[in-house]
Design an enzyme around this catalytic site. Structure first.
Site, short mmCIF file in Angstrom:
data_model
loop_
_atom_site.label_atom_id
_atom_site.label_comp_id
_atom_site.label_asym_id
_atom_site.label_seq_id
_atom_site.Cartn_x
_atom_site.Cartn_y
_atom_site.Cartn_z
N ASN A 9 0.86 -1.19 0.00
CA ASN A 9 0.00 0.00 0.00
C ASN A 9 0.90 1.24 0.00
O ASN A 9 1.47 1.60 1.02
CB ASN A 9 -0.88 -0.04 1.26
CG ASN A 9 -1.80 1.16 1.37
OD1 ASN A 9 -1.73 2.08 0.55
ND2 ASN A 9 -2.66 1.17 2.38
N LYS A 16 3.18 0.82 3.13
CA LYS A 16 2.88 -0.23 4.11
C LYS A 16 2.99 -1.57 3.41
O LYS A 16 2.48 -1.73 2.29
CB LYS A 16 1.45 -0.06 4.65
CG LYS A 16 1.29 1.11 5.58
CD LYS A 16 -0.14 1.16 6.12
CE LYS A 16 -0.43 2.52 6.71
NZ LYS A 16 -1.85 2.84 6.79
N ARG A 86 -2.84 -1.96 -3.21
CA ARG A 86 -3.98 -1.05 -3.06
C ARG A 86 -3.79 0.06 -4.10
O ARG A 86 -2.74 0.69 -4.17
CB ARG A 86 -3.99 -0.44 -1.67
CG ARG A 86 -5.08 0.58 -1.52
CD ARG A 86 -4.95 1.36 -0.26
NE ARG A 86 -5.98 2.37 -0.21
CZ ARG A 86 -5.85 3.52 0.43
NH1 ARG A 86 -4.75 3.79 1.08
NH2 ARG A 86 -6.84 4.39 0.43
N HIS A 175 -12.63 4.19 0.01
CA HIS A 175 -12.68 3.23 1.13
C HIS A 175 -13.51 2.00 0.77
O HIS A 175 -14.03 1.32 1.65
CB HIS A 175 -13.33 3.85 2.39
CG HIS A 175 -12.54 4.92 3.06
ND1 HIS A 175 -13.14 6.00 3.67
CD2 HIS A 175 -11.20 5.08 3.23
CE1 HIS A 175 -12.21 6.78 4.19
NE2 HIS A 175 -11.02 6.25 3.94
N ASN A 206 -8.59 8.62 9.76
CA ASN A 206 -8.20 9.98 9.42
C ASN A 206 -9.07 10.50 8.29
O ASN A 206 -9.50 11.64 8.28
CB ASN A 206 -6.71 10.03 9.06
CG ASN A 206 -5.87 10.11 10.30
OD1 ASN A 206 -6.11 10.97 11.16
ND2 ASN A 206 -4.91 9.22 10.43
N ARG A 236 -9.63 17.14 6.61
CA ARG A 236 -10.45 17.51 5.46
C ARG A 236 -11.81 18.02 5.92
O ARG A 236 -12.39 17.49 6.87
CB ARG A 236 -10.66 16.31 4.53
CG ARG A 236 -9.43 15.95 3.73
CD ARG A 236 -9.66 14.72 2.88
NE ARG A 236 -8.66 13.71 3.18
CZ ARG A 236 -8.81 12.42 2.98
NH1 ARG A 236 -9.93 11.94 2.47
NH2 ARG A 236 -7.85 11.58 3.28
N MET A 278 -8.67 12.42 16.91
CA MET A 278 -9.88 12.39 17.72
C MET A 278 -9.60 12.06 19.19
O MET A 278 -10.21 12.65 20.09
CB MET A 278 -10.88 11.39 17.12
CG MET A 278 -12.19 11.30 17.84
SD MET A 278 -13.06 12.90 17.91
CE MET A 278 -14.07 12.81 16.44
N ARG A 279 -8.66 11.16 19.41
CA ARG A 279 -8.38 10.79 20.80
C ARG A 279 -7.87 12.00 21.58
O ARG A 279 -8.31 12.25 22.70
CB ARG A 279 -7.36 9.66 20.84
CG ARG A 279 -7.23 9.03 22.20
CD ARG A 279 -6.43 7.77 22.22
NE ARG A 279 -5.68 7.56 20.98
CZ ARG A 279 -5.02 6.46 20.69
NH1 ARG A 279 -5.03 5.47 21.53
NH2 ARG A 279 -4.35 6.32 19.58
N GLY A 327 -14.17 4.88 14.69
CA GLY A 327 -15.36 4.02 14.75
C GLY A 327 -15.16 2.82 15.65
O GLY A 327 -16.10 2.38 16.33
N GLU A 328 -13.94 2.29 15.67
CA GLU A 328 -13.68 1.08 16.46
C GLU A 328 -13.44 1.38 17.94
O GLU A 328 -13.64 0.52 18.79
CB GLU A 328 -12.44 0.35 15.92
CG GLU A 328 -12.66 -0.28 14.57
CD GLU A 328 -11.35 -0.70 13.91
OE1 GLU A 328 -10.41 -1.08 14.62
OE2 GLU A 328 -11.28 -0.65 12.67
N GLU A 380 -8.60 -4.15 5.50
CA GLU A 380 -8.48 -3.98 4.05
C GLU A 380 -7.35 -4.85 3.48
O GLU A 380 -7.46 -5.38 2.38
CB GLU A 380 -8.20 -2.51 3.73
CG GLU A 380 -9.41 -1.62 4.01
CD GLU A 380 -9.04 -0.19 4.35
OE1 GLU A 380 -8.49 0.03 5.44
OE2 GLU A 380 -9.28 0.70 3.52
P1 ADP Z 1 -6.03 5.96 9.09
O1 ADP Z 1 -7.22 6.47 8.35
O2 ADP Z 1 -4.82 6.81 8.93
O3 ADP Z 1 -5.78 4.46 8.91
P2 ADP Z 1 -7.04 5.20 11.69
O4 ADP Z 1 -8.11 4.33 11.15
O5 ADP Z 1 -5.94 4.57 12.47
O6 ADP Z 1 -6.42 6.17 10.63
O7 ADP Z 1 -7.79 6.27 12.66
C1 ADP Z 1 -7.09 7.29 13.28
C2 ADP Z 1 -8.06 8.06 14.16
O8 ADP Z 1 -8.60 7.17 15.15
C3 ADP Z 1 -7.39 9.20 14.91
O9 ADP Z 1 -8.24 10.35 14.89
C4 ADP Z 1 -7.30 8.65 16.32
O10 ADP Z 1 -7.28 9.64 17.32
C5 ADP Z 1 -8.60 7.85 16.39
N1 ADP Z 1 -8.61 6.97 17.54
C6 ADP Z 1 -7.86 5.88 17.79
N2 ADP Z 1 -8.13 5.39 19.03
C7 ADP Z 1 -9.07 6.22 19.59
C8 ADP Z 1 -9.76 6.26 20.83
N3 ADP Z 1 -9.54 5.37 21.76
N4 ADP Z 1 -10.66 7.25 21.02
C9 ADP Z 1 -10.89 8.17 20.08
N5 ADP Z 1 -10.28 8.18 18.87
C10 ADP Z 1 -9.38 7.22 18.63
#
Ligand code: ADP
Length: 398
Positions: A9, A16, A86, A175, A206, A236, A278-279, A327-328, A380
């Site tokens: 990727n 990656k 990818r 996606h 992201n 974005r 987000m975290r 989401g996870e 993916e």
């Molecule tokens: P990418 O699209 O680069 O693969 P990821 O799917 O890893 O990114 O998602 C990254 C986002 O997920 C970041 O905004 C990160 O802060 C958020 N994230 C990861 N763990 C948590 C959490 N425990 N609470 C809130 N947001 C989280």
């Protein structure tokens, strides 16, 4: 020993790699970042010794270094059985994964005008692995392909039709590999048949996008001609009024500047003034940082509106599915989003939501929810590995 499958990727400054065995177990993953800069580096997950890389290393240099290191570790001791790449944009040419012969590579090059930042680096990765492994079948898996089933009412912009006919201006969606994975995984977890399962899938990383999947087929999605449309993302903006371009031109903001702002300085970062993560924003908001609280509020409200919008494409809903880093992992984002949708009947179980569905086969809805709500970690790379092996075996019948 049977040969493994290599998944590649290539991003604009990153690369990656993952290696899967024939039973779809991931054996290793590796990452190269800040490519083409003085700080270029590579890393193999759980490796003891660092791998050195010359300053300014390109995708090809990093790929060679990683493959050599994996060979030394015995993981790629023999040539892979298949290589899956990818590829971001497949335009209207690719409705599924494709075996990479000269014609397919030329067609990906023709789609590059639609994804100038992505397709050329994807092609660079393909060229590098073709040089390294001239006899191994290589397969492209496209972000756009799963959404090629969108009906015209969902993919057309209300623009002069010549824009679509002459310049291919339409909504493509991205996606797709992740949305496909969610739909199949949701069907499996719910004990349903994929071809008759309908879900709304929210990929929140992201980049963020949402899809309506009706009877296993993508029928609407939030990203458009480019991955800028739709939901609020890390940097974005997602949807803005197209009148903004004219208005800001009047303020002296050029198209190039606005492109940069909408892609790299907007979204969660732009609203919070602090972070695209987000975290971090959840932590800041907890400590009373108002702009971060507002950024999360705008993010969740936009997402809630889009969940409602996806309903227009469905006649039944088997599950709402969350994936991607946000989401996870963010029970707060899921809860705050669905608090806007009580009218539709989504109800979360607070404890299941808090545990990210880890001990409940992904389920986080409460007994009185009108629809199941699931958390499904996306994969993916696994889809790319499977598709690569499937097409490679088709091309070389044993
Ligand atoms: P990418 O699209 O680069 O693969 P990821 O799917 O890893 O990114 O998602 C990254 C986002 O997920 C970041 O905004 C990160 O802060 C958020 N994230 C990861 N763990 C948590 C959490 N425990 N609470 C809130 N947001 C989280």
């Amino acid at each position: 020993m049977e040969a493994n499958i290599l998944v590649v990727n290539c991003g604009s400054s990153s690369l990656k790699l993952a290696v899967f065995d024939r039973l779809h177990n991931k054996l290793v993953s590796a990452l190269a970042e800040r490519l083409n800069t003085d700080d270029a580096f590579v890393n193999i997950a759980h490796a003891d010794e660092p791998i050195s890389l010359p300053a300014g290393a390109s995708h090809e240099t990093a790929l060679r270094a990683l493959i050599d290191a994996l060979r030394d570790r015995g993981i790629l001791a023999q040539d892979p059985a298949a290589i899956g790449h990818r590829v971001v944009h497949g335009g209207e040419t690719f409705r599924g994964a494709a075996l990479l012969d000269d014609d397919a590579i030329a067609a990906i090059g023709e789609c590059a005008g639609l994804a100038p930042l992505h397709n050329p680096v994807n092609l660079a990765g393909i060229a590098a692995t073709r040089t390294l492994y001239p006899n191994v079948p290589q397969v492209a898996v496209f972000d756009t392909a799963f959404h090629q089933t969108l009906p015209p009412r969902a993919f057309l912009y209300a623009l002069p039709e010549a824009y679509y006919r002459d310049w291919a201006v339409r909504r493509y969606g991205f996606h797709g590999t992740s949305h496909y994975f969610m739909s199949r995984e949701a069907a499996r977890l719910l004990g349903l048949t994929p071809a008759t399962t309908s879900i709304i899938s929210a990929h929140l990383g992201n980049g963020c996008s949402i899809s309506a999947i009706r009877d296993g087929i993508s029928v609407d999605t939030s990203m458009g001609l480019t991955p800028l449309e739709g939901l609020v993302m890390g940097t974005r903006s997602g949807d803005v009024d197209p009148g903004l371009f004219d208005y800001l031109a009047g303020k002296g903001v050029s198209a190039a500047e606005l492109h940069e702002v909408l892609n790299k300085q907007s979204g969660l970062l732009g609203l919070s003034g602090q972070s695209n993560d987000m975290r971090s924003l959840c932590e800041l908001a907890e400590h009373g940082h108002k702009p971060s609280e507002l950024a999360i509020d705008v993010f969740c409200f936009r997402l809630a509106k889009y969940i409602g919008a996806m309903m227009a494409s469905l006649t039944a809903l088997d599950a709402l599915v969350f994936t991607g880093g946000i989401g996870e992992n963010s029970s707060q984002v899921r809860q705050q989003t669905l608090s806007h949708l009580r009218l539709l009947g989504f109800e979360l179980d607070p404890e299941l939501n808090q545990s990210n569905g880890l001990y409940s086969d992904g389920r986080i809805d409460s007994a009185d929810s009108r629809f199941p709500v699931l958390v499904i970690p996306t994969n993916e790379e696994l889809v790319i590995a499977r598709e690569a092996l499937r097409l490679a075996e088709k091309s070389q019948p044993v």
